[in-house]
Design a protein around this motif. Structure first.
Motif, short mmCIF file in Angstrom:
data_model
loop_
_atom_site.label_atom_id
_atom_site.label_comp_id
_atom_site.label_asym_id
_atom_site.label_seq_id
_atom_site.Cartn_x
_atom_site.Cartn_y
_atom_site.Cartn_z
N PHE A 10 50.95 45.84 44.24
CA PHE A 10 50.77 45.95 45.75
C PHE A 10 51.72 45.09 46.41
N SER A 12 54.50 43.46 45.07
CA SER A 12 56.00 43.69 44.70
C SER A 12 56.17 44.91 45.47
N GLU A 30 58.96 47.80 36.10
CA GLU A 30 57.40 47.87 35.61
C GLU A 30 57.38 47.95 34.33
N LYS A 31 56.66 47.12 33.43
CA LYS A 31 56.61 47.17 31.83
C LYS A 31 55.70 48.23 31.56
N ASN A 32 54.69 48.85 32.64
CA ASN A 32 53.84 49.95 32.15
C ASN A 32 54.39 51.48 32.45
N ARG A 38 47.24 46.23 38.64
CA ARG A 38 46.06 46.05 38.67
C ARG A 38 45.18 47.36 39.11
N ILE A 51 41.42 52.18 38.04
CA ILE A 51 41.06 50.97 37.13
C ILE A 51 40.85 49.70 37.61
N PHE A 188 35.05 38.15 46.52
CA PHE A 188 36.64 38.70 46.40
C PHE A 188 37.34 37.71 46.35
N ASP A 273 52.28 37.81 37.10
CA ASP A 273 51.38 36.74 36.97
C ASP A 273 52.35 35.31 36.92
N LEU A 280 59.08 33.36 31.18
CA LEU A 280 60.39 34.11 31.12
C LEU A 280 61.49 33.10 31.22
N LEU A 369 31.31 47.32 36.41
CA LEU A 369 32.15 45.81 36.35
C LEU A 369 31.09 44.75 36.23
N TYR A 421 48.80 43.50 31.70
CA TYR A 421 49.47 42.57 32.80
C TYR A 421 50.14 41.44 32.67
N TYR A 429 41.67 38.81 38.99
CA TYR A 429 42.26 38.94 40.35
C TYR A 429 42.68 37.66 40.56
N PRO A 464 43.97 36.24 46.18
CA PRO A 464 43.53 37.64 45.64
C PRO A 464 42.93 38.82 46.66
N GLY A 465 43.02 39.89 46.16
CA GLY A 465 42.86 41.21 46.82
C GLY A 465 43.92 42.03 47.19
N SER A 469 47.60 40.69 49.06
CA SER A 469 48.59 41.35 48.26
C SER A 469 49.75 41.77 48.91
#
Ligand SMILES: Cc1cc2nc3c(=O)[nH]c(=O)nc-3n(C[C@H](O)[C@H](O)[C@H](O)COP(=O)(O)OP(=O)(O)OC[C@H]3O[C@@H](n4cnc5c(N)ncnc54)[C@H](O)[C@@H]3O)c2cc1C
Length: 486
Positions: A10, A12, A30-32, A38, A51, A188, A273, A280, A369, A421, A429, A464-465, A469
Motif C-alpha cells: 500500500f 509504495s 516487486e519481488k513477488n 502483505r 492473505i 492493530f 521492510d 541491501l 489468525l 516479504y 505488521y 502499522p495498518g 501505509s
C-alpha cells in the motif's frame, strides 16, 4: 527524474501515485509474482481469501487518498458497511455483537452492564476529539521533528501521552468483557494496550464511530484500484523483480540491481521492510544497527489459515473474535517471554457471510489468525497442533462440527513472512506504535547516510495498518518533492 520504488504494498503504491502525479518517472519493482505485499490474495477451488488485511477501517483516509487525484474509492471498488461489524466470543454460545451505529453499540453496552453506555459515550467523545486531531492533522507530519507534535490541541492532551489505553479503559469499565472490547482496536497498532498511549483511543472512534467496511471481492480490490490509478498516472510496475542491491557512489545512490541487472535511477524509495532495505546497502550506508532493531517492539507475527468449508457455518459473523482465554497470558507470550501461547486468542473472518464472491454457493471461506511473537520457531508440526487447538475451541464455543467439513487448508506463518516479504523476524505488521516509537521517534523517511534514498511503509511514520501505509506514501512523496525539485 527517475525514481525506482522497491515493493508494491500500500505504501509504495500510494507513493508511486503521488510522485507520478508530480511528473517523476516511476518504476515499481516487486519481488513477488503479484503486487500488494502483505495485502495479496489467495484463490483456490472457487474460494477467494485476503492473505493479510481484512478490516477496512477509517474510510475517510481512503477517500482523502483518492480525492488527491480527483477520484473516489467508488471509481475503483464497491464498499459496504458491515452490520454487524463483528462479534466477540467470551465462552460457549456467549458473545457480544457490535453493530453499525453508536446508538446500537451504546444499547449493547447497557445491556451488558447498566450505566456503561454513559461512560462509553464520554470515552467515545474523547476518542473522536483525538481522531480529529490525529487523523485530520498530526499523522500527516513526516516525523522529522518533535515540534510537529506541538500544537495548541496536543498541548491540552499531553497527559494522554503518559497514560495508556489499558489504564484508561479499566478505570472506567469494571466489566472485563466490555474492557476487552475497548482494548481490542489498539491491537492493530502492534503493542499491548498497557504500552499504547491513551491518545491512541482514536482507534476506538474508528471502530465504533466510523464502523467496519468491506470492499466487494475483498481488500485486494483496493490494491487493484490503486494499481489502476498508478497506471493511469504513468507508473511502470514490474513483478518478479527482486532487488538484490542498492548501489551507492560517494554517498548517493546511482541505482539498483534487480535479478542480476543494473537499473540506473536518480532516486530510490523503498517500501520494503526497513531492516531488509538497509541490508541491501553496504554497511557504512546503513543508519540503524542490528542492536537498534533488536531493541524495538515489533508488531506480532501471525499464524494464519485459509480454509475452504463444504457448508455454511452458523453462529459467526464476517468478523469474529475469540477472547475466551486470558489476554494477558497470550500477550506475555508475544511481548515478554516470546513463545507459542498455550491457549491463544484468535480471530476468524468469514468473508463469504456477506460477500458471495468469496466462496462457491453453500460453502464458507474462513480465515483464522493467531497473533504470535516474531522470531520464534515455525514448523509444520506446530502449525498443525495449533490448527487442531483452534478448531476444537471453535467447535465448542460456536456449538457446531466443522473439522470434517474442511475441503482444504493453507497456512501462512513466520517463515512465510520472511520468505515472501523479507520481514524482520517474520513480523506481520511492522513496528508497534508505543510512546518511544511514535512520530519523530520512528525510523526516518529520509536516509541520513545516502542522499537520495528514502523509505516508506509500516516501519516508518505513522505506523502499522493500511490507512497509515497510504499516509506514509503521501508523506514520503512530499519529502522527495521537497528535496528533489523537478
Ligand atoms: C495478517 C495481517 C493482517 C492484517 N490486518 C490488517 C487489517 O485488517 N487492517 C489494516 O488496516 N491493516 C492490517 N494489516 C496491516 C497492513 O496489511 C500493513 O500495514 C500494510 O499492508 C503494509 O504495507 P507496506 O506497504 O508498508 O508493506 P508491504 O505490504 O509489506 O509491502 C512491501 C513490499 O516490498 C516487497 N519487497 C520486499 N523485499 C523486496 C526486494 N528485495 N525486492 C523487491 N520487492 C521487495 C514485498 O514483497 C512487499 O510487496 C495486516 C497485516 C497482516 C500481515
Amino acid at each position: 527524474m527517475n525514481i525506482a520504488i522497491i515493493g508494491s504494498g500500500f505504501s509504495s503504491l500510494a507513493a508511486s501515485c503521488y510522485l507520478a502525479k508530480e511528473g517523476y518517472d516511476i518504476t515499481v519493482f516487486e519481488k513477488n509474482e503479484t503486487i500488494g505485499g502483505r495485502a495479496r490474495q489467495l484463490k483456490k477451488d472457487g474460494f477467494t481469501f485476503d492473505i493479510g488485511p481484512t478490516w477496512y477501517w477509517m474510510p475517510d483516509v481512503f477517500e482523502r487518498f483518492f480525492s488527491d487525484f480527483g477520484k473516489l474509492p467508488s471509481d475503483y471498488y464497491q464498499l459496504e458497511k458491515l452490520n454487524p461489524a463483528y462479534s466477540v466470543y467470551f465462552g460457549k454460545d456467549d458473545y457480544i455483537t457490535i453493530e453499525d451505529t453508536l446508538e446500537k453499540i451504546y444499547a449493547a453496552f447497557e445491556n451488558e452492564e447498566k450505566g456503561s453506555s454513559i461512560k462509553l459515550k464520554k470515552f467515545i467523545d474523547n476518542a473522536q476529539r483525538n481522531y480529529d486531531i490525529a487523523i485530520k492533522d498530526l499523522v500527516y507530519n513526516p516525523g522529522v521533528s518533535p515540534l510537529e507534535l506541538v500544537t495548541v490541541e496536543t498541548i491540552k492532551k499531553l497527559n494522554q501521552f503518559f497514560s495508556n489505553i489499558k489504564r484508561d479503559v479499566r478505570k472506567e469499565f469494571k466489566n472485563d468483557r466490555l474492557a476487552k472490547i475497548l482494548e481490542f482496536p489498539v491491537l492493530f497498532l502492534g503493542a499491548k494496550p498497557s504500552d499504547t498511549p491513551s491518545f491512541y483511543s482514536f482507534m476506538n472512534y474508528a471502530d465504533f464511530g466510523l464502523g467496519t467496511f468491506h470492499p466487494k471481492d475483498g481488500m485486494y480490490q483496493v490494491i487493484l484500484g490503486m494499481e489502476a490509478l498508478a497506471k493511469e498516472l504513468g507508473v511502470t510496475i514490474k513483478t518478479e523483480s527482486n532487488i538484490e542491491k542498492i548501489l551507492v557512489e560517494n554517498g548517493k545512490t546511482t541505482g539498483l540491481i534487480s535479478n542480476g541487472e543494473v537499473f540506473n535511477t536518480d532516486i530510490v524509495l523503498s517500501g520494503a521492510d526497513y531492516h531488509h532495505t538497509e541490508t541491501l546497502l553496504d554497511k557504512p550506508y546503513r543508519k540503524y544497527s542490528e542492536k537498534y532493531w533488536s531493541k524495538k517492539t515489533f508488531a506480532p507475527s501471525s499464524l494464519l489459515f485459509y480454509v475452504g468449508f463444504d457448508k455454511k457455518l452458523k453462529n459467526v459473523n464476517h468478523h469474529t473474535l475469540f477472547f475466551d482465554v486470558d489476554f494477558d497470558t497470550h500477550a506475555e507470550a508475544i511481548y515478554d517471554d516470546p513463545k507459542w501461547p498455550e491457549n491463544p486468542l484468535f480471530y476468524a473472518s468469514f468473508p463469504s457471510k456477506t460477500d458471495d464472491s468469496a466462496a462457491p454457493k453453500d460453502k464458507e471461506a474462513g480465515i483464522f489468525l493467531i497473533p504470535l511473537a516474531p522470531g520464534i520457531e515455525d514448523t509444520d508440526e506446530l502449525r498443525d497442533i495449533y490448527f487442531e487447538k483452534i478448531m476444537t475451541r471453535f467447535e465448542a464455543l460456536t456449538s457446531q462440527k466443522i473439522k470434517n467439513h474442511v475441503i482444504f487448508k493453507e497456512s501462512f506463518c513466520i517463515n512465510d513472512f520472511i520468505k515472501d516479504y523479507n520481514s524482520y523476524k517474520g513480523n506481520a505488521y511492522g513496528m508497534a506504535n508505543t510512546i518511544t516509537q511514535t512520530a519523530f521517534l520512528r525510523p526516518k523517511l529520509k536516509s541520513s547516510k545516502v542522499k537520495n534514498l528514502f523509505f516508506t511503509g509500516q516501519l516508518t511514520v505513522p505506523g502499522p495498518g493500511v490507512p497509515p501505509s497510504l499516509i506514509s506514501g503521501k508523506l514520503v512523496a512530499e519529502l522527495i518533492t521537497k528535496h528533489h525539485k523537478l
